[in-house]
Design a protein around this motif. Structure first.
Motif, short mmCIF file in Angstrom:
data_model
loop_
_atom_site.label_atom_id
_atom_site.label_comp_id
_atom_site.label_asym_id
_atom_site.label_seq_id
_atom_site.Cartn_x
_atom_site.Cartn_y
_atom_site.Cartn_z
N SER B 1 0.84 -1.19 0.00
CA SER B 1 0.00 0.00 0.00
C SER B 1 0.89 1.25 0.00
CB SER B 1 -0.92 0.01 1.22
OG SER B 1 -0.17 0.08 2.39
N GLN B 2 0.27 2.35 -0.40
CA GLN B 2 1.02 3.58 -0.50
C GLN B 2 1.01 4.34 0.83
OE1 GLN B 2 -1.78 2.99 -2.30
NE2 GLN B 2 -0.99 2.36 -4.29
N THR B 3 2.13 4.95 1.13
CA THR B 3 2.22 5.78 2.32
C THR B 3 2.97 7.05 1.97
OG1 THR B 3 4.24 4.65 3.02
CG2 THR B 3 2.17 3.87 3.97
N ILE B 4 2.67 8.09 2.73
CA ILE B 4 3.34 9.37 2.54
C ILE B 4 3.91 9.82 3.87
CG2 ILE B 4 1.11 10.56 2.75
CD1 ILE B 4 2.30 12.77 0.93
N HIS B 5 5.15 10.25 3.85
CA HIS B 5 5.83 10.68 5.07
C HIS B 5 6.22 12.14 4.92
CE1 HIS B 5 6.14 6.48 6.29
NE2 HIS B 5 6.52 6.21 5.06
N GLN B 6 5.93 12.90 5.93
CA GLN B 6 6.24 14.31 5.91
C GLN B 6 6.87 14.67 7.25
OE1 GLN B 6 2.77 16.76 5.09
NE2 GLN B 6 3.90 18.63 5.56
N TRP B 7 7.98 15.41 7.20
CA TRP B 7 8.63 15.79 8.45
C TRP B 7 9.38 17.11 8.30
CZ3 TRP B 7 10.35 11.96 5.25
CH2 TRP B 7 11.63 12.06 4.74
N PRO B 8 9.59 17.80 9.43
CA PRO B 8 9.18 17.42 10.78
C PRO B 8 7.70 17.75 11.02
CG PRO B 8 10.26 19.54 10.84
CD PRO B 8 10.33 19.06 9.41
N ALA B 9 7.16 17.33 12.13
CA ALA B 9 5.77 17.61 12.45
C ALA B 9 5.60 19.05 12.90
CB ALA B 9 5.27 16.66 13.54
N THR B 10 6.54 19.56 13.64
CA THR B 10 6.51 20.96 14.07
C THR B 10 7.90 21.56 13.91
OG1 THR B 10 6.97 20.38 16.37
CG2 THR B 10 4.66 20.57 15.75
N LEU B 11 7.91 22.87 13.69
CA LEU B 11 9.17 23.55 13.46
C LEU B 11 9.02 25.00 13.87
CD1 LEU B 11 12.00 23.06 12.24
CD2 LEU B 11 11.05 23.73 10.03
N VAL B 12 9.96 25.49 14.65
CA VAL B 12 10.01 26.89 15.02
C VAL B 12 11.32 27.45 14.49
CG1 VAL B 12 9.96 28.59 16.88
CG2 VAL B 12 8.64 26.46 17.09
N GLN B 13 11.21 28.46 13.65
CA GLN B 13 12.39 29.00 12.99
C GLN B 13 12.41 30.52 13.13
OE1 GLN B 13 14.38 26.23 12.37
NE2 GLN B 13 14.79 26.95 10.29
N PRO B 14 13.59 31.11 13.28
CA PRO B 14 13.67 32.58 13.33
C PRO B 14 13.52 33.18 11.95
CG PRO B 14 15.86 31.61 13.58
CD PRO B 14 14.88 30.48 13.56
N VAL B 15 13.05 34.41 11.94
CA VAL B 15 12.96 35.17 10.68
C VAL B 15 14.34 35.23 10.04
CG1 VAL B 15 12.59 37.47 9.73
CG2 VAL B 15 10.97 36.54 11.38
N GLY B 16 14.37 35.02 8.73
CA GLY B 16 15.62 35.10 8.00
C GLY B 16 16.39 33.79 7.91
N PRO B 18 16.89 29.67 6.93
CA PRO B 18 16.44 28.85 5.80
C PRO B 18 15.43 27.80 6.25
CG PRO B 18 18.58 28.12 6.56
CD PRO B 18 18.24 29.33 7.38
N LEU B 19 14.78 27.21 5.25
CA LEU B 19 13.77 26.19 5.52
C LEU B 19 13.94 25.03 4.57
CD1 LEU B 19 10.99 25.32 6.84
CD2 LEU B 19 9.93 26.38 4.83
N SER B 20 13.74 23.83 5.08
CA SER B 20 13.68 22.66 4.23
C SER B 20 12.69 21.67 4.83
CB SER B 20 15.06 22.00 4.09
OG SER B 20 14.97 20.86 3.24
N LEU B 21 11.60 21.45 4.13
CA LEU B 21 10.60 20.45 4.53
C LEU B 21 10.63 19.34 3.49
CD1 LEU B 21 7.53 22.68 5.47
CD2 LEU B 21 9.39 21.88 6.94
N GLU B 22 10.61 18.11 3.99
CA GLU B 22 10.74 16.99 3.07
C GLU B 22 9.50 16.09 3.11
OE1 GLU B 22 14.54 15.19 3.16
OE2 GLU B 22 13.94 13.45 1.97
N CYS B 23 9.21 15.54 1.98
CA CYS B 23 8.06 14.67 1.83
C CYS B 23 8.47 13.50 0.93
CB CYS B 23 6.91 15.45 1.19
SG CYS B 23 5.48 14.49 0.74
N THR B 24 8.18 12.29 1.36
CA THR B 24 8.46 11.14 0.52
C THR B 24 7.25 10.23 0.46
OG1 THR B 24 9.38 9.88 2.38
CG2 THR B 24 10.92 11.16 1.06
N VAL B 25 7.12 9.57 -0.66
CA VAL B 25 6.00 8.66 -0.89
C VAL B 25 6.55 7.27 -1.13
CG1 VAL B 25 4.00 8.19 -2.35
CG2 VAL B 25 4.68 10.56 -1.90
N GLU B 26 5.87 6.27 -0.62
CA GLU B 26 6.25 4.89 -0.83
C GLU B 26 5.09 4.11 -1.45
OE1 GLU B 26 7.38 3.39 2.97
OE2 GLU B 26 9.20 4.61 3.12
N GLY B 27 5.44 3.12 -2.22
CA GLY B 27 4.43 2.21 -2.72
C GLY B 27 3.78 2.61 -4.03
N THR B 28 4.33 3.61 -4.69
CA THR B 28 3.81 4.01 -5.99
C THR B 28 4.94 4.62 -6.80
OG1 THR B 28 2.07 5.28 -7.11
CG2 THR B 28 3.16 6.35 -5.25
#
Lengths: 111, 110
Positions: B1-16, B18-28
């Motif tokens: 079956s297909q699953t999707i993973h997204q992380w992190p669940a929460t993030l606190v970052q200062p103004v200015g 950088p940001l990197s959010l990652e998402c991966t999918v399995e099973g397709t």
């Protein structure tokens, strides 16, 4: 461009009462239509979908929706609401590769 | 079956920062991939979508960018975060039917 309108921002119903959430779309051809539900802080779960055929579609958790081409509507209904149905509900339309959502309707259920 | 993973669940970052959010999918394979942002009272705003590796369509001009370095990986980035970037970010995948969502990332820019 396609668009989706959910005119009701917030609806409150009593447990056991019937529910209807409104959705109107704007799109030139027959759209693919969806209803999703979101619990606080969670992702979206698909309730039901309409592609073609029977205009009354059944979904999970006892929900149904009716596609009315003449009214450009796809309203979500449930005969008897449970307290666990309290959540935010989103209508969406797919065109090509894009999925466009309405602004959502927050459902509150009183006991 | 297909699953999707997204992380992190929460993030606190200062103004200015950088940001990197990652998402991966399995099973397709070769899924359509999406990044949405949800702000209070504004529903889900489509930010980017991708129909294949290296193919990114931007829906809203802003200081965010997206990349798809692999078939089932979708990354949302920013070089310098703004206060207005705060919100709930959702990744989703689909074929040419419905979309399936990750659990989201709550980003707070302080």
């Amino acid at each position: 461009a396609q668009s989706v309108t959910q005119p009701d921002i917030h609806i409150t119903v009593s447990e056991g009462a019937s529910l209807e959430l409104r959705c109107n779309y704007s799109y030139g051809a027959t759209p693919y239509l969806f209803w999703y539900v979101q619990s606080p802080g969670q992702g979206l779960q698909l309730l039901l979908k309409y592609f073609s055929g029977d205009t009354l579609v059944q979904g999970i958790k006892g929900f149904e929706a009716e596609f009315k081409r003449s009214q450009s509507s796809f309203n979500l209904r449930k005969p008897s609401v449970h307290w666990s149905d309290a959540a935010e509900y989103f209508c969406a339309v797919r065109t090509a590769s894009k999925l466009t959502f309405g602004t959502g309707t927050r459902l509150q259920v009183t006991l | 079956s297909q699953t999707i993973h997204q992380w992190p669940a929460t993030l606190v970052q200062p103004v200015g920062s950088p940001l990197s959010l990652e998402c991966t999918v399995e099973g397709t394979s070769n899924p359509n991939l999406y990044w949405y942002r949800q702000a209070a009272g504004r529903g889900l705003q489509l930010l980017f979508y991708s129909v294949g590796i290296g193919q990114i369509s931007s829906e809203v001009p802003q200081n965010l960018s997206a990349s798809r370095p692999q078939d089932r990986q979708f990354i949302l980035s920013s070089k310098k975060l703004l206060l207005s970037d705060s919100g709930f970010y959702l990744c989703a995948w689909g074929k040419n039917t419905e979309a399936f969502f990750g659990q989201g990332t709550r980003l707070t820019v302080v």
